[in-house]
Structure formats: structure tokens, C-alpha cells
Scaffold this motif. Structure first.
Motif, PDB file in Angstrom:
ATOM      1  N   PRO A 264       6.385   0.624  -6.495  1.00 35.89           N
ATOM      2  CA  PRO A 264       6.280   0.979  -5.072  1.00 35.89           C
ATOM      3  C   PRO A 264       4.917   1.542  -4.664  1.00 35.89           C
ATOM      4  O   PRO A 264       4.441   1.269  -3.564  1.00 35.89           O
ATOM      5  CB  PRO A 264       7.379   2.020  -4.881  1.00 35.89           C
ATOM      6  CG  PRO A 264       8.364   1.739  -5.978  1.00 35.89           C
ATOM      7  CD  PRO A 264       7.557   1.232  -7.140  1.00 35.89           C
ATOM      8  N   GLY A 265       4.263   2.315  -5.543  1.00 36.84           N
ATOM      9  CA  GLY A 265       2.960   2.889  -5.196  1.00 36.84           C
ATOM     10  C   GLY A 265       1.893   1.834  -5.006  1.00 36.84           C
ATOM     11  O   GLY A 265       1.151   1.851  -4.018  1.00 36.84           O
TER      12      GLY A 265
ATOM     13  N   GLU B 267      -0.153  -3.251   0.550  1.00 35.48           N
ATOM     14  CA  GLU B 267       0.301  -3.514   1.919  1.00 35.48           C
ATOM     15  C   GLU B 267      -0.592  -2.833   2.960  1.00 35.48           C
ATOM     16  O   GLU B 267      -0.667  -3.285   4.093  1.00 35.48           O
ATOM     17  CB  GLU B 267       1.750  -3.062   2.106  1.00 35.48           C
ATOM     18  CG  GLU B 267       2.732  -3.956   1.384  1.00 35.48           C
ATOM     19  CD  GLU B 267       4.171  -3.489   1.481  1.00 35.48           C
ATOM     20  OE1 GLU B 267       5.053  -4.329   1.223  1.00 35.48           O
ATOM     21  OE2 GLU B 267       4.421  -2.304   1.787  1.00 35.48           O
ATOM     22  N   GLY B 268      -1.299  -1.786   2.567  1.00 31.52           N
ATOM     23  CA  GLY B 268      -2.113  -1.048   3.520  1.00 31.52           C
ATOM     24  C   GLY B 268      -3.596  -1.353   3.511  1.00 31.52           C
ATOM     25  O   GLY B 268      -4.295  -1.074   4.493  1.00 31.52           O
TER      26      GLY B 268
ATOM     27  N   PRO C 154     -10.398   7.698   7.069  1.00 24.27           N
ATOM     28  CA  PRO C 154      -9.049   8.274   6.984  1.00 24.27           C
ATOM     29  C   PRO C 154      -7.988   7.246   6.579  1.00 24.27           C
ATOM     30  O   PRO C 154      -7.082   7.571   5.808  1.00 24.27           O
ATOM     31  CB  PRO C 154      -8.795   8.800   8.404  1.00 24.27           C
ATOM     32  CG  PRO C 154     -10.157   9.014   8.974  1.00 24.27           C
ATOM     33  CD  PRO C 154     -11.028   7.953   8.353  1.00 24.27           C
ATOM     34  N   GLY C 155      -8.122   6.016   7.068  1.00 20.06           N
ATOM     35  CA  GLY C 155      -7.146   4.989   6.713  1.00 20.06           C
ATOM     36  C   GLY C 155      -7.126   4.682   5.227  1.00 20.06           C
ATOM     37  O   GLY C 155      -6.064   4.583   4.610  1.00 20.06           O
ATOM     38  N   TYR C 156      -8.312   4.542   4.632  1.00 26.65           N
ATOM     39  CA  TYR C 156      -8.362   4.243   3.206  1.00 26.65           C
ATOM     40  C   TYR C 156      -7.976   5.473   2.390  1.00 26.65           C
ATOM     41  O   TYR C 156      -7.254   5.371   1.399  1.00 26.65           O
ATOM     42  CB  TYR C 156      -9.729   3.719   2.771  1.00 26.65           C
ATOM     43  CG  TYR C 156      -9.694   3.266   1.333  1.00 26.65           C
ATOM     44  CD1 TYR C 156      -8.932   2.166   0.958  1.00 26.65           C
ATOM     45  CD2 TYR C 156     -10.370   3.964   0.343  1.00 26.65           C
ATOM     46  CE1 TYR C 156      -8.844   1.769  -0.368  1.00 26.65           C
ATOM     47  CE2 TYR C 156     -10.293   3.570  -0.983  1.00 26.65           C
ATOM     48  CZ  TYR C 156      -9.534   2.480  -1.333  1.00 26.65           C
ATOM     49  OH  TYR C 156      -9.443   2.101  -2.639  1.00 26.65           O
TER      50      TYR C 156
ATOM     51  N   HIS D 249      -2.225   6.257  -3.876  1.00 29.07           N
ATOM     52  CA  HIS D 249      -1.299   5.301  -4.498  1.00 29.07           C
ATOM     53  C   HIS D 249      -1.974   4.559  -5.656  1.00 29.07           C
ATOM     54  O   HIS D 249      -1.391   4.390  -6.720  1.00 29.07           O
ATOM     55  CB  HIS D 249      -0.797   4.273  -3.476  1.00 29.07           C
ATOM     56  CG  HIS D 249       0.057   4.849  -2.403  1.00 29.07           C
ATOM     57  ND1 HIS D 249       1.232   5.529  -2.653  1.00 29.07           N
ATOM     58  CD2 HIS D 249      -0.086   4.844  -1.058  1.00 29.07           C
ATOM     59  CE1 HIS D 249       1.769   5.905  -1.527  1.00 29.07           C
ATOM     60  NE2 HIS D 249       0.981   5.509  -0.526  1.00 29.07           N
ATOM     61  N   ARG D 250      -3.225   4.124  -5.443  1.00 32.32           N
ATOM     62  CA  ARG D 250      -3.933   3.419  -6.512  1.00 32.32           C
ATOM     63  C   ARG D 250      -4.320   4.375  -7.627  1.00 32.32           C
ATOM     64  O   ARG D 250      -4.167   4.062  -8.808  1.00 32.32           O
ATOM     65  CB  ARG D 250      -5.177   2.703  -5.990  1.00 32.32           C
ATOM     66  CG  ARG D 250      -5.881   1.935  -7.129  1.00 32.32           C
ATOM     67  CD  ARG D 250      -7.100   1.215  -6.695  1.00 32.32           C
ATOM     68  NE  ARG D 250      -8.111   2.021  -6.070  1.00 32.32           N
ATOM     69  CZ  ARG D 250      -8.962   2.822  -6.704  1.00 32.32           C
ATOM     70  NH1 ARG D 250      -8.914   2.965  -8.008  1.00 32.32           N
ATOM     71  NH2 ARG D 250      -9.870   3.501  -6.035  1.00 32.32           N
ATOM     72  N   LEU D 251      -4.801   5.543  -7.265  1.00 29.44           N
ATOM     73  CA  LEU D 251      -5.247   6.495  -8.285  1.00 29.44           C
ATOM     74  C   LEU D 251      -4.115   6.939  -9.201  1.00 29.44           C
ATOM     75  O   LEU D 251      -4.352   7.207 -10.379  1.00 29.44           O
ATOM     76  CB  LEU D 251      -5.908   7.703  -7.619  1.00 29.44           C
ATOM     77  CG  LEU D 251      -7.216   7.410  -6.884  1.00 29.44           C
ATOM     78  CD1 LEU D 251      -7.705   8.667  -6.175  1.00 29.44           C
ATOM     79  CD2 LEU D 251      -8.266   6.858  -7.827  1.00 29.44           C
TER      80      LEU D 251
END
Length: 108
Positions: free
Chosen positions: A16-17, A23-24, A72-74, A80-82
Motif C-alpha cells: 500500500p505505501g 498513484e501520487g 509540498p505535493g512531493y 511512502h517511498r522512504l
């Protein structure tokens, strides 16, 4: 000069992460002119071996790449990636039209 955000990722834990990150990310790239050039995929080793996923995102220039990474968006999806992948991420500028290998000798 085109600037590339390059990621060499490994130990990616699909779940999910990472799904939330994937997805973002596209929406975070658009305002800065970012686009995927390479996003993983099968590799054909010609010399040595690479056990990492290569990701390359092109931006119009280094300022746009830095602005995207700090946006801010990134920053909202980056955790999640980290939490679910390891690796290196860096910026590097491309070469201009007509670049030749010996051009780097002028700066040496």
C-alpha cells in the motif's frame, strides 16, 4: 539545460505505501515540467550487473527539479517511498546538443 532526477532503488517493498507513492507522483511532476524517461523495467547487462531499479525523470532545468523535490505535493508522498524502498536519488544535468566525449577534457 535539462536536468534529470535519477533514482537507483532496491529493496522495494510492494504494498500500500508504494502504491500510494506511485498513484501520487505524476501529479507532483506536472507543475514542474517533469516527465519519466526511465521507470524501471528489464535490464540487459552488457558489463557487470545492476540489482537496482533505475528511475530517470527529466525536468526543464535544475531549478525546476529542485522545486519539484522540495514541493509540498512531493514531500507529502515521499515518506511512502522512504519507508518502503532504499537507494540513492540525485540530480544531474544533461549535455547540450552536439556534446562530444572529449569536451570534458577542457575542464580537466
Amino acid at each position: 539545460m535539462t536536468c534529470y532526477a535519477v533514482g537507483l532503488l532496491h529493496a522495494v517493498q510492494m504494498g500500500p505505501g508504494i502504491v500510494a507513492y506511485l498513484e501520487g507522483i505524476d501529479a507532483t511532476l506536472a507543475p514542474y515540467g517533469g516527465r519519466f524517461v526511465i521507470h524501471g523495467g528489464p535490464q540487459e547487462a552488457l558489463e557487470g550487473a545492476c540489482d537496482r531499479d533505475l528511475i530517470v525523470i527529466a525536468f526543464p532545468d535544475r531549478a525546476a527539479a529542485r522545486a519539484w523535490y522540495g514541493s509540498p505535493g512531493y514531500r507529502a508522498i515521499l515518506p511512502h517511498r522512504l519507508r518502503h524502498a532504499r537507494g540513492e536519488v540525485f540530480l544531474i544535468e544533461g549535455m547540450g546538443e552536439g556534446h562530444r566525449a572529449t569536451d570534458i577534457l577542457r575542464g580537466a
